[in-house]
Design a protein around this motif. Structure first.
Motif, short mmCIF file in Angstrom:
data_model
loop_
_atom_site.label_atom_id
_atom_site.label_comp_id
_atom_site.label_asym_id
_atom_site.label_seq_id
_atom_site.Cartn_x
_atom_site.Cartn_y
_atom_site.Cartn_z
N THR A 186 3.71 5.48 1.49
CA THR A 186 2.59 4.68 0.99
C THR A 186 2.96 4.17 -0.40
O THR A 186 3.76 4.78 -1.09
CB THR A 186 1.30 5.52 0.93
N PRO A 187 2.39 3.05 -0.81
CA PRO A 187 2.67 2.51 -2.15
C PRO A 187 2.25 3.49 -3.25
O PRO A 187 1.47 4.41 -3.03
CB PRO A 187 1.83 1.24 -2.21
N ARG B 70 -4.31 3.31 -3.70
CA ARG B 70 -3.06 2.78 -3.17
C ARG B 70 -3.43 1.59 -2.30
O ARG B 70 -4.33 1.69 -1.47
CB ARG B 70 -2.35 3.78 -2.26
N CYS B 71 -2.78 0.47 -2.50
CA CYS B 71 -3.01 -0.70 -1.65
C CYS B 71 -1.67 -1.14 -1.08
O CYS B 71 -0.67 -1.22 -1.79
CB CYS B 71 -3.62 -1.86 -2.44
N GLY B 72 -1.66 -1.41 0.19
CA GLY B 72 -0.43 -1.83 0.86
C GLY B 72 -0.69 -2.09 2.32
O GLY B 72 -1.74 -2.56 2.71
N GLU C 19 4.94 0.52 6.77
CA GLU C 19 4.00 0.80 5.68
C GLU C 19 2.57 0.81 6.20
O GLU C 19 1.75 1.63 5.77
CB GLU C 19 4.15 -0.22 4.55
N GLY D 271 -2.28 -5.50 -0.59
CA GLY D 271 -2.03 -5.41 0.84
C GLY D 271 -3.34 -5.33 1.58
O GLY D 271 -4.41 -5.25 0.96
#
Length: 137
Positions: A32-33, A44-46, A52, A96
């Motif tokens: 994960t980012p 966390r955004c991705g 991913e 993301g």
């Protein structure tokens, strides 16, 4: 060497090659980012790319709130401005289509805005179990 041995050897080589490739890829699972902070909220955004995206979706259960961003037709969206108000406040940009948020329990309003100005707002009560909000633009 007869024909059967040639065919069996070819199949055995293909099987060993496939096994070697899958073992080599086992150590390269997507992560994960990086965890970021906005106010008292960690996030966390991705979710860009299959690996991913799977990593983010697997991690959802570990976060009190997950945000999902997509077009009305289902295509994932990124670069969404997010305003979080309520028990805690934060502003962030979702890099993301999936954002995982660690935040204090309480009632929140989440406003998501696309780059072209389309807005959606939703309210949620964050507690002990994981919740998710789906934003479709």
């Amino acid at each position: 060497m007869n024909f059967c041995n040639i065919v069996i050897n070819a199949h055995l080589r293909a099987l060993l090659l496939a096994l070697g490739c899958s073992l080599a890829g086992a150590g390269t699972m997507a992560q994960t980012p990086e965890l970021q902070t906005a106010g008292s909220v960690q996030y966390r955004c991705g979710g860009i790319g299959v690996d991913e995206s799977q990593a983010m979706r697997s991690a959802m259960k570990d976060y009190p709130l997950a945000l999902l961003f997509a077009a009305a037709g289902g295509d994932y969206q990124a670069d969404i401005s997010v305003q979080l108000t309520g028990a805690s406040e934060a502003s962030l940009t979702a890099g993301g289509p999936v954002c995982l948020l660690k935040l204090p329990e309480g009632r929140y309003t989440v406003k998501a805005t696309t780059k072209d100005g389309r807005e959606k707002s939703q309210s949620v009560e964050v507690g002990k179990s994981s919740k998710s909000l789906d934003f479709r633009f």
